[in-house]
Design a protein around this motif. Structure first.
Motif, short mmCIF file in Angstrom:
data_model
loop_
_atom_site.label_atom_id
_atom_site.label_comp_id
_atom_site.label_asym_id
_atom_site.label_seq_id
_atom_site.Cartn_x
_atom_site.Cartn_y
_atom_site.Cartn_z
N GLN A 209 0.87 -1.16 0.00
CA GLN A 209 0.00 0.00 0.00
C GLN A 209 0.91 1.22 0.00
OE1 GLN A 209 -3.60 0.31 0.31
NE2 GLN A 209 -2.84 2.30 -0.33
N ASP A 210 0.68 2.05 -0.97
CA ASP A 210 1.51 3.23 -1.18
C ASP A 210 0.77 4.45 -0.62
OD1 ASP A 210 3.23 5.07 -2.35
OD2 ASP A 210 2.37 4.86 -4.35
N HIS A 211 1.48 5.42 -0.08
CA HIS A 211 0.83 6.70 0.28
C HIS A 211 1.33 7.75 -0.69
CE1 HIS A 211 -0.87 5.58 4.24
NE2 HIS A 211 0.13 4.71 4.27
N LYS A 212 0.47 8.13 -1.65
CA LYS A 212 0.92 9.02 -2.73
C LYS A 212 0.85 10.50 -2.36
CE LYS A 212 0.34 6.37 -6.94
NZ LYS A 212 -0.62 5.25 -6.77
N ARG A 213 -0.08 10.85 -1.44
CA ARG A 213 -0.26 12.28 -1.16
C ARG A 213 0.84 12.80 -0.24
NH1 ARG A 213 -5.23 14.47 -2.08
NH2 ARG A 213 -6.55 13.10 -3.31
N THR A 223 2.34 12.69 -5.11
CA THR A 223 3.80 12.64 -5.25
C THR A 223 4.15 11.30 -5.89
OG1 THR A 223 4.17 11.43 -3.20
CG2 THR A 223 3.98 13.83 -3.00
N GLY A 224 5.42 11.03 -6.01
CA GLY A 224 5.85 9.70 -6.48
C GLY A 224 5.57 8.63 -5.44
N GLY A 225 5.37 9.03 -4.19
CA GLY A 225 5.13 8.08 -3.09
C GLY A 225 5.90 8.53 -1.85
N LEU A 266 5.23 -6.63 -13.33
CA LEU A 266 4.00 -5.93 -13.65
C LEU A 266 3.38 -5.44 -12.34
CD1 LEU A 266 1.93 -5.09 -15.84
CD2 LEU A 266 0.72 -7.21 -15.37
N TYR A 267 3.12 -4.16 -12.30
CA TYR A 267 2.53 -3.51 -11.13
C TYR A 267 1.06 -3.27 -11.47
CZ TYR A 267 1.97 0.86 -8.23
OH TYR A 267 1.57 1.86 -7.39
N VAL A 268 0.20 -3.99 -10.75
CA VAL A 268 -1.23 -3.87 -11.00
C VAL A 268 -1.79 -2.91 -9.95
CG1 VAL A 268 -3.36 -5.20 -11.33
CG2 VAL A 268 -1.14 -6.32 -11.66
N TYR A 282 -1.85 0.14 -14.96
CA TYR A 282 -0.72 -0.78 -14.95
C TYR A 282 0.55 0.02 -14.97
CZ TYR A 282 -3.13 -5.19 -15.97
OH TYR A 282 -3.90 -6.32 -15.89
N ASN A 283 1.57 -0.48 -14.26
CA ASN A 283 2.92 0.01 -14.45
C ASN A 283 3.76 -1.20 -14.83
OD1 ASN A 283 2.44 2.75 -13.66
ND2 ASN A 283 2.32 2.04 -11.56
N VAL A 284 4.74 -0.98 -15.68
CA VAL A 284 5.45 -2.14 -16.25
C VAL A 284 6.82 -2.32 -15.57
CG1 VAL A 284 4.21 -2.04 -18.41
CG2 VAL A 284 6.31 -0.72 -18.17
N ARG A 285 6.84 -2.12 -14.27
CA ARG A 285 8.07 -2.09 -13.46
C ARG A 285 7.66 -2.23 -12.01
NH1 ARG A 285 6.57 2.42 -10.94
NH2 ARG A 285 5.28 3.80 -12.15
N MET A 286 8.62 -2.32 -11.11
CA MET A 286 8.27 -2.30 -9.68
C MET A 286 7.86 -0.90 -9.29
SD MET A 286 8.09 -4.95 -7.94
CE MET A 286 8.18 -4.67 -6.19
N GLY A 287 7.09 -0.78 -8.24
CA GLY A 287 6.73 0.53 -7.72
C GLY A 287 7.88 1.09 -6.90
N ASP A 288 7.88 2.38 -6.75
CA ASP A 288 8.84 3.05 -5.88
C ASP A 288 8.01 3.98 -5.02
OD1 ASP A 288 10.66 4.84 -4.80
OD2 ASP A 288 12.01 4.71 -6.51
N PRO A 289 7.87 3.78 -3.73
CA PRO A 289 8.69 2.99 -2.81
C PRO A 289 8.22 1.56 -2.52
CG PRO A 289 7.22 4.37 -1.54
CD PRO A 289 6.89 4.62 -2.98
N GLU A 290 7.25 1.02 -3.24
CA GLU A 290 6.80 -0.34 -2.91
C GLU A 290 7.94 -1.35 -2.98
OE1 GLU A 290 5.21 1.78 -4.95
OE2 GLU A 290 3.07 1.39 -5.04
N CYS A 291 8.81 -1.19 -3.97
CA CYS A 291 9.94 -2.11 -4.15
C CYS A 291 10.82 -2.16 -2.90
CB CYS A 291 10.76 -1.62 -5.35
SG CYS A 291 12.10 -2.71 -5.80
N1 GLY Z 1 4.59 4.34 -6.01
C1 GLY Z 1 3.93 4.55 -7.24
C2 GLY Z 1 4.70 4.21 -8.43
O1 GLY Z 1 5.77 3.64 -8.37
O2 GLY Z 1 4.22 4.50 -9.52
#
Ligand code: GLY
Ligand code: AMP
Length: 421
Positions: A209-213, A223-225, A266-268, A282-291
């Motif tokens: 779970q990402d916090h984007k705000r 934000t990016g996260g 694949l980031y769903v 979809y994102n075609v990579r790991m998330g940042d900061p999820e990774c």
């Molecule tokens: N944390 C959101 C992203 O990587 O797009």
């Protein structure tokens, strides 16, 4: 084996860190990297957007596998280019990368394959959208089609704001375009769900779970996260099965029908509404900061998993995880995501003594004459793997306070949905 990691964020530092623990990896190059990757990899200052230069470096240094972190080079065709030169790359090809590169491409797949997603409309000019905005329900979501670093999404409360968003997009705020996407607003809880695939088979790769705000309570700009935790509190076997059956498998089938395949992460991005998953993006990579939160939970050697993917042997690998939870808090430059200063020294870093299962992954940092300076909006990621989210977050806050960096701010409430006051 010699590996190149492309990118310079916290995600890439976390990937380099996991690779550095592999007995199979003898050398890591990070292009261009940051001050954190420099301690475990050799940073190479070449422009990865120049594929020819990149190829020269890879051939000269006899690199075995290239791992691509961010989306832009993927969407720009780095995988097709390098594979044509017989270089092994972990990441999806250009066509598969359209799943992130074009939201409209993905929406059309959802329509054709009946993948649950928000109802949508595609408009070719502001006049067309204006008619729609007269009678639609609010809030309405307006999106730019292409890559926009998470900034191309507007949640609009009324017609005036919706039209403003459409006009900004058509004026080219996110690049030249002749289409804009509008979507119904889905009211639910978000979840980031990860898949790794070799093009033949796929496996789950954790949830977060990402916090984007930018501000506490999930307020303020996107934000990016600002932080993340894993696993998502929503994860359960039944929901996982639904996500695979209704969303992931039909998407992979759609790529097969296009005579291509998906290799990479694949980031769903999902909205869960009353236990039902809807695809947001979809994102075609790991998330940042999820990774950064997910990799410390991985027990299996990351390099072996990636090697299996580029050799199409993923079915031979069992991916094992620690049972623990993990949480990441991002320390940002004051002013982010708007204007902020760069090159503010981070003085205390070497005095921080991390315990086992505590990690600092660098993002926007650079090393100048053996001193660490900020070099971006998101600067450092503090991660702890533990059996308790609350203790982990408290310990992270202590570490950030100990660092006491004058240039930074962070959210103290990351994970509030899984942590009691
Ligand atoms: N944390 C959101 C992203 O990587 O797009
Ligand atoms: P995206 O870049 O598509 O992930 O959108 C960024 C953020 O906007 C998402 O993480 C959601 O918080 C929000 N969002 C996007 N689409 C919708 C939607 N249809 N309904 C509600 N929120 C949305």
């Amino acid at each position: 084996m010699k590996v190149v990691v492309i990118g310079s964020g916290g995600r890439e530092h976390a990937i380099c860190y996991s690779l550095s623990n592999s007995r199979k990896v003898s050398k890591i190059y990070c292009i261009p990297g940051n001050a954190g990757t420099q301690s475990i990899a050799e940073n190479i200052d070449i422009d990865f957007n120049n594929f020819k230069n990149l190829e020269n470096f890879i051939k000269l240094n006899k690199i075995d596998i290239v791992i691509v972190g961010p989306e832009k080079p993927l969407v720009d065709g780095i995988v097709d280019y390098l594979e044509k030169k017989k270089i092994k790359v972990f990441g999806p090809n250009t066509l598969a990368s359209k799943l992130e590169g074009s939201k409209i491409f993905t929406k059309k797949i959802c329509e054709k394959y009946k993948i649950p997603t928000a109802k949508f409309g595609i408009f070719k000019n502001a006049e067309q959208s204006e008619k729609f905005f007269e009678n639609c329900n609010y809030p309405i979501v307006v999106k730019a089609d292409g890559l926009a670093s998470g900034k191309g999404v507007y949640i609009c409360e009324d017609k005036i704001n919706a039209l403003k968003a459409v006009n900004e997009i058509f004026k080219g705020k996110f690049g030249k375009t002749n289409e804009v996407l509008t979507e119904e607003f889905l009211d639910g809880e978000e979840m980031s769900f990860f898949i790794i695939s070799d093009g033949k088979t796929f496996k789950q790769f954790g949830t977060a779970q990402d916090h984007k705000r930018v501000f506490e309570g999930d307020k303020g700009k996107n934000t990016g996260g600002m932080g993340a935790y894993s696993p998502s509190r929503l994860e359960n076997d039944e929901l996982n099965k639904k996500i695979l059956r209704k969303i992931v498998i039909p998407t992979f089938n759609s790529l097969k029908d296009l005579k291509t395949e998906f290799k990479g992460f694949l980031y769903v991005g999902l909205m869960i509404v009353k236990d039902e998953p809807y695809l947001i993006e979809y994102n075609v990579r790991m998330g940042d900061p999820e990774c950064q939160t997910i990799l410390p939970k991985l027990k299996t050697d990351l390099f072996e998993i990636i090697e299996a993917c580029v050799n199409k042997n993923l079915d031979k690998i069992d991916i094992e995880w620690f049972e623990d939870k993990s949480i990441c808090v991002v320390l940002c430059s004051k002013g982010y995501p708007d204007k902020f200063e760069n090159e503010i020294e981070i003085e205390n870093l070497e005095n921080i003594k991390l315990k086992k299962n505590e990690f600092i992954f660098h993002a926007g940092t650079k090393n100048i004459k053996n001193k660490i300076f900020s070099n971006g909006g998101r600067v450092l990621n503090f991660v702890i793997r533990s059996d308790n989210f609350k203790n982990a977050r408290n310990d992270i806050i202590k570490i950030i306070n100990q660092l006491n960096w004058r240039g930074g701010f962070f959210r103290k409430d990351i994970g509030y949905k899984v942590i009691d006051k």
